[in-house]
Design an enzyme around this catalytic site. Structure first.
Site, mmCIF file in Angstrom:
data_model
loop_
_atom_site.group_PDB
_atom_site.id
_atom_site.type_symbol
_atom_site.label_atom_id
_atom_site.label_comp_id
_atom_site.label_asym_id
_atom_site.label_seq_id
_atom_site.Cartn_x
_atom_site.Cartn_y
_atom_site.Cartn_z
ATOM 1 C CG ASP A 15 27.270 30.556 -20.636
ATOM 2 O OD1 ASP A 15 26.327 30.730 -19.637
ATOM 3 O OD2 ASP A 15 26.702 30.619 -21.960
ATOM 4 N NE ARG B 140 20.831 33.348 -15.236
ATOM 5 C CZ ARG B 140 20.915 32.219 -16.242
ATOM 6 N NH1 ARG B 140 21.533 31.112 -15.891
ATOM 7 N NH2 ARG B 140 19.829 32.204 -16.979
ATOM 8 C CE1 TYR C 187 27.167 39.307 -23.453
ATOM 9 C CE2 TYR C 187 25.088 40.179 -24.209
ATOM 10 C CZ TYR C 187 25.579 39.413 -23.132
ATOM 11 O OH TYR C 187 25.234 39.167 -22.023
ATOM 12 N NE ARG D 241 29.772 30.123 -25.871
ATOM 13 C CZ ARG D 241 29.813 29.128 -24.996
ATOM 14 N NH1 ARG D 241 29.138 29.510 -23.987
ATOM 15 N NH2 ARG D 241 30.413 28.152 -25.191
#
Length: 268
Positions: free
Chosen positions: A52, A50, A110, A221
């Site tokens: 953001d 999921r 990522y 993050r």
């Protein structure tokens, strides 16, 4: 019944994340609407994770099943016609019934992209509006060597509790929904294995690449925010081991902005 695997790319800027939400535009919601438009069937495609609000994807994966017969290439073309330009279906393939975009994933990669406005003492660089939605326009001078050293400290298997935000959605989801979104083993533990973690300079940007078995909510993050504190010399370069040992989110740095993060690839 045919079981499908889609690989997607999307600009996350106009969306409130992947997860479908009432009255808000989401990638999952737009994809579900496009599938219904094309096939007449109501399905909720399951994503590999999921992302953001504001997070982008170069290789998100979704899975769902249809009863209507349709060739893969026809489905890809039809979905791209029905979807907004900010979401593209890159590939469509038929898979076995047991395939699940999230549960079957073996690893993810990522990237996080920073526009360093003041590298090497040059303080007049301006972040172009053409790339601004896809980078963190970072106002601090960052030492790339410190960023690289800090990133290497998270390679291996660690408990990443200090880099995990609480998931605001889990409290309101049904148990069945929660199980469809996260494997059982990952719900019980904050231990993850990171196989690659490093920074490089690429086309005037500082780019962080991380590959691992899985990631916690806001984990990448939060790692980037902490690395930036180290790169800006607000934290010592050897701070990561102590932050990991603390098992406390308050021990780590701030959460980096969503706009610089990309889901690059999901491996199966």
């Amino acid at each position: 019944m045919t079981h499908w695997k889609l690989t997607l790319s999307y600009d996350g800027t106009p969306y409130s994340g992947w997860q479908v939400q009432p009255t808000l535009p989401t990638v999952q919601g737009r994809l579900a609407s496009a599938i219904q438009h094309v096939t007449g069937e109501v399905v909720l495609p399951q994503g590999s994770g999921r992302t953001d609000a504001g997070v982008h994807a170069l290789g998100q994966v979704a899975s769902f099943s249809l009863t209507v017969p349709i060739p893969a290439e026809n489905l890809r073309r039809a979905l791209n016609r029905a979807l907004p330009p900010s979401i593209r279906v890159l590939s469509v393939e038929e898979v076995q019934p047991e395939f699940h975009a999230r549960h079957s994933a073996a690893g993810k990669t990522y990237e996080y992209r920073i526009f360093p406005r003041v590298p090497d003492g040059v303080d007049d660089r301006i972040c172009s509006p053409m790339i601004a939605p896809f980078v963190w326009d970072c106002p601090w001078k960052l030492d790339l060597g410190l960023l690289q050293a800090a990133a290497g400290s998270v390679v291996g298997e660690h408990d990443f509790t200090s880099f995990a935000a609480s998931d605001p959605d889990l409290a309101t989801r049904s148990q069945a929904d929660a199980e469809s979104l996260e494997p059982h083993s990952e719900q019980r533990s904050n231990v993850r294995r990171i196989e690659r973690s490093g920074w490089e300079e690429r086309d005037g940007l500082y780019v962080y690449t991380v590959r691992g078995s899985g990631f916690l909510h806001h984990m990448v993050r939060n790692l980037v925010g902490t690395f930036v504190d180290i790169g800006a010399e607000r934290l010592p370069v050897d701070a990561i081991s102590g932050i990991l040992a603390a098992l406390d989110r308050s021990a780590a740095g701030p959460t980096a902005p969503a706009r610089g993060l990309f889901l690059v690839e999901v491996e199966y």
